[in-house]
Each structure stands twice: as C-alpha cells, then as structure tokens.
Scaffold this motif. Structure first.
Motif, short mmCIF file in Angstrom:
data_model
loop_
_atom_site.label_atom_id
_atom_site.label_comp_id
_atom_site.label_asym_id
_atom_site.label_seq_id
_atom_site.Cartn_x
_atom_site.Cartn_y
_atom_site.Cartn_z
N ILE A 341 7.83 -9.64 -3.31
CA ILE A 341 7.82 -10.86 -3.39
C ILE A 341 6.20 -10.93 -2.94
CG2 ILE A 341 8.41 -12.17 -0.97
CD1 ILE A 341 11.16 -10.14 -0.44
N HIS A 342 5.87 -11.99 -3.15
CA HIS A 342 4.52 -12.21 -3.68
C HIS A 342 3.90 -13.21 -2.57
CE1 HIS A 342 3.29 -10.37 -6.90
NE2 HIS A 342 4.29 -10.35 -7.70
N LYS A 343 2.79 -13.05 -2.15
CA LYS A 343 2.48 -13.93 -1.55
C LYS A 343 1.59 -15.28 -2.25
CE LYS A 343 0.90 -12.13 3.05
NZ LYS A 343 0.41 -11.35 3.58
N SER A 366 -0.91 -21.52 -6.62
CA SER A 366 -0.43 -21.03 -7.87
C SER A 366 -0.74 -19.33 -8.67
CB SER A 366 -0.97 -21.55 -8.94
OG SER A 366 -0.74 -22.69 -9.25
N PHE A 367 -1.88 -19.15 -7.19
CA PHE A 367 -2.85 -17.91 -7.00
C PHE A 367 -2.03 -16.85 -6.12
CE2 PHE A 367 -5.96 -20.68 -9.10
CZ PHE A 367 -5.94 -19.99 -10.23
N VAL A 387 -7.14 -16.53 5.63
CA VAL A 387 -6.31 -17.12 6.06
C VAL A 387 -5.50 -17.80 7.42
CG1 VAL A 387 -3.49 -17.47 4.94
CG2 VAL A 387 -5.82 -16.65 3.46
N GLU A 388 -5.41 -16.37 8.43
CA GLU A 388 -4.91 -16.98 9.51
C GLU A 388 -5.55 -17.51 10.58
OE1 GLU A 388 -4.00 -12.78 11.24
OE2 GLU A 388 -2.71 -12.62 10.39
N LYS A 389 -7.16 -17.26 10.10
CA LYS A 389 -7.85 -17.97 10.74
C LYS A 389 -8.50 -20.18 10.13
CE LYS A 389 -11.17 -14.67 11.88
NZ LYS A 389 -13.29 -14.23 11.58
N VAL A 396 2.69 -18.92 1.33
CA VAL A 396 4.32 -19.44 1.21
C VAL A 396 4.71 -18.15 0.32
CG1 VAL A 396 5.90 -20.42 -1.36
CG2 VAL A 396 4.11 -21.41 0.20
N TYR A 397 5.84 -17.44 0.85
CA TYR A 397 6.63 -16.00 0.11
C TYR A 397 7.21 -17.10 -1.04
CZ TYR A 397 4.24 -13.79 4.33
OH TYR A 397 3.31 -13.52 5.44
N ARG A 398 7.10 -15.46 -2.30
CA ARG A 398 8.25 -16.19 -3.45
C ARG A 398 8.16 -14.64 -4.46
NH1 ARG A 398 4.35 -20.44 -5.34
NH2 ARG A 398 4.15 -20.64 -7.05
#
Length: 398
Positions: A341-343, A366-367, A387-389, A396-398
C-alpha cells in the motif's frame, strides 16, 4: 502449445557438378520407422535444400525458416545458411541445422536457439571447414554428431546447452515467449527467484556480472548502480532483461513503516501444500528449525490498511515464532499473496505554500514515498515529518 524436439539433423549442399548432398541424423524413436525415414530423407534432400540453394535469392538465407510436413506429422525449424567463398565449387556452400517437433507445436521460442547454433557452426566452417570437409575428416563428422546429440538431449531435459569445439563455445537456452516487462525504477528492489547454480558466470555479459553480486533482496536499483559502479540506465536495462527471463522480480523497498494488504491469492496458500512448504522454508529465521504454518498464515492475514510491519512486530513476537519479517514480506510479494500500500503526498490547494513548499513539484499524487525518498536522498521519517507540518498536503493511500 509447446513441444520437445523429436530429433535434430544437419544437412549441407555444395553446388558442384556432382551436387554433393550430406545429411547427419541423430536417431530417435521417430526414425526407427525405416519407411518414414526414407520418405523424409528423399523429400527433404529434393526440396528443402537444393531447390532453395538454386532458386532462392540470398535474402532467404540467414533467417529462421519453418516448414511443415503433414505426411510425417512434423514441423521443421531450420536456419538456412549460405557461405560465399571462392574455395567452394561455384563459390558457395549451403547448410541447414534443423530441429524437428510435432506439427502442432509452437516453435517461435526455439528460433533464437537455432540461429545461435547455426552462427556457431558457421564460425567453425569459416575457421577450419568443419562442415564441408566431413568426408575427408571423420573426426569432424563424429564431433558434429556428438554435438547434435548433446543439443537434443540437453535442450529437451533442461532447456539449456553448452557446446564446445576447440577454443570455440556457445551457450544455448530455450526461453519462454513473454510480454515485455514494465520499466525498472530506481526505488525498486530486485529479488532473485531462480536457482543461480544452473548458470555459469561466463554466460552473463560484463554488466550483469558486475550487478549480480549486489542483488541481495535489500539493495534498490539506485544503490546497486552505485555499488557496482555502473551507469544507472545500464543497470536498469540489465535488470529488465533478467526480469524478462524470469531470473529476478522487482519488489518495493522494505521498511518497517510500510503497510501491506492481502490479495485473493492468499486463499491458495491455505490449500496448496507445496506453496506452504516453500513459504516456511523462505520465511524461517534458520534452515534447521522451521516455523509453524499457522503462525505465518496468521501474520499474512493481519496485514491491512493502517497496520505497519512495525505494528506486527510489536503485536507478535516474530523471533519466538521463528519468522523473519523481511523474508515474510518478500515471499508474499514475490508470490503475489500481498501487495504494498503506497503513500502519495498530494497538494490540497494550488497557490498556497506551506512548510514543504520546496517539495511541491513531487506532491502531485503521482509520486510515491519510495520514489520521492530515493530521488531526493531522504528517509521516509524525514518526509513524514515535513508532510505532517504542512496543512496544505494530504496523503493518499493506494
């Protein structure tokens, strides 16, 4: 459909006044029927070589040629060769090394084998008249028969064959016809899935010989290129070639922050005893003490969205279960039991800048994390923190 070779033969023809024509056979069950052999011998000598040698232009030579003989129920795959040289009567020598299989068989996977073997014989003929002087040199005739017998046996039993004559040698391999593999990416990890003991180092080109020692199921493509000191694109071309021939497969980078989900193929693991045995041998921490299948299966079933490998290690004592978590994930990916499962970090609103604004060109959706980290040389932990900041970035998880 695919078929084993029924038999193999070589024939040559010198276009002299006498029209000398020689055929070397490797006898098999097919040729025990004398009438069938005579029929085939006459038909082939009359039509397959002489007619082409006299009538067909040069462009019909040095290319695979498939010929059906319905009377005998066979298909002939040859590679007609014409060697132009003033030492031959009428300045030309023709020969054809042919493999024969059932009429219904698919032969496209054998074309490269026949071509390579014909190229090998052409080199021997040019160097020392290996084919054209068989009547004068019985040793050459004997060696040709031995090589044909070895090729027939080895290609049928293992799909590979190594022929040596003097200082010359050639390696033959029957390959499956596959679709082109997807491009190899910098952040992917090559995993060897075939027994490497069946290969000899001289069978690989120089790039492959430099790359193979660094394929350990851990190093990603970019790191392998650096370790092998080989240009990145050459490494990716080399690995893509190994993927095509089924020597390796490509899997995502292993990290304890990764999440995986099971696929429908997991049901096969529940019922396939051989797959279960392969699984236990592959995921075990030691070869002398295998884990219980129920433990390995339970770990796979526990993989889902939101559950990382680290979570599984904390929830289950994998050392006590005698299971290596890295091997568990790798086997699952190779066999298609689980998927990664990629982020994908994605910008929420255009025109708004946040803490991670410098990375926005990569936050298009896309990355994946793997691609961004490999490209920028940063860890997933560092990327997570940025990213959290940034309130303008979502994942997006997929």
């Amino acid at each position: 459909q695919h078929s084993r070779f029924t038999f193999v033969f070589s024939c040559d023809f010198q276009e002299s006044i006498e029209g000398n024509f020689h055929v070397s056979w490797i006898k098999t069950d097919f040729l025990k029927d004398v009438e069938k052999k005579d029929l085939f011998d006459v038909y082939f000598s009359a039509n397959f070589i002489r007619r082409r040698a006299r009538k067909y232009p040069a462009r019909f030579y040095n290319a695979p040629l498939t010929f059906h003989r319905t009377t005998c129920g066979i298909k002939i795959l040859g590679f007609p060769v014409r060697i132009d040289n003033k030492k031959y009567p009428r300045n030309a020598f023709y020969f054809n090394m042919c493999f024969v299989c059932d009429a219904w068989a698919r032969t496209v996977q054998y074309e490269s084998v026949v071509k390579k073997l014909s190229d090998f014989l052409t080199a021997l003929e040019v160097e020392n008249s290996f084919l054209s002087q068989r009547e004068e040199n019985q040793l050459n005739a004997m060696r040709l028969t031995e090589m044909m017998a070895q090729a027939l046996h080895d290609l049928n039993s293992t799909g590979t064959c190594t022929l040596t004559e003097g200082c010359s040698s050639t390696h033959l391999k029957v390959t499956k016809i596959r679709s082109d593999p997807p491009p190899v990416l910098d952040h992917q990890v090559p995993v060897i899935v075939e027994n490497m003991d069946v290969y000899q180092s001289e069978q690989w080109d120089l790039t492959t010989q430099q790359v193979l020692p660094h394929i350990d199921g851990i190093n990603h493509v970019a790191k392998i290129a650096a370790l092998a000191d080989v240009e990145n694109n050459l490494v990716k071309t080399c690995l893509q070639n190994l993927v095509y021939y089924g020597v390796i497969c490509m899997v995502p980078i292993f990290q304890y922050s990764n999440c995986y989900a099971v696929t429908s193929k997991l049901r096969k693991l529940a019922v396939d005893r051989k797959l279960q045995d392969d699984c236990l041998r592959a995921v075990s921490r030691s070869s002398w003490q295998l884990p219980h299948f129920r433990d390995a299966f339970k770990l796979y079933c526990s993989m889902n969205h939101g559950t990382t490998v680290k979570d599984l290690c904390l929830r289950f004592n994998l050392q006590l279960l005698k299971i290596d978590e890295r091997k568990l994930v790798q086997f699952g990916l190779v066999e298609g039991l689980i998927r990664r499962i990629h982020k994908y970090p994605t910008i929420v609103m255009d025109g708004v800048s946040g803490e991670a604004a410098s990375l926005y060109p990569h936050f298009t959706g896309s990355f994946s994390y793997d691609e961004i980290c490999c490209l920028l040389g940063m860890s997933a932990l560092q990327l997570d923190a940025m990213v959290e900041k940034d309130a303008n970035v979502t994942v997006v998880y997929r």
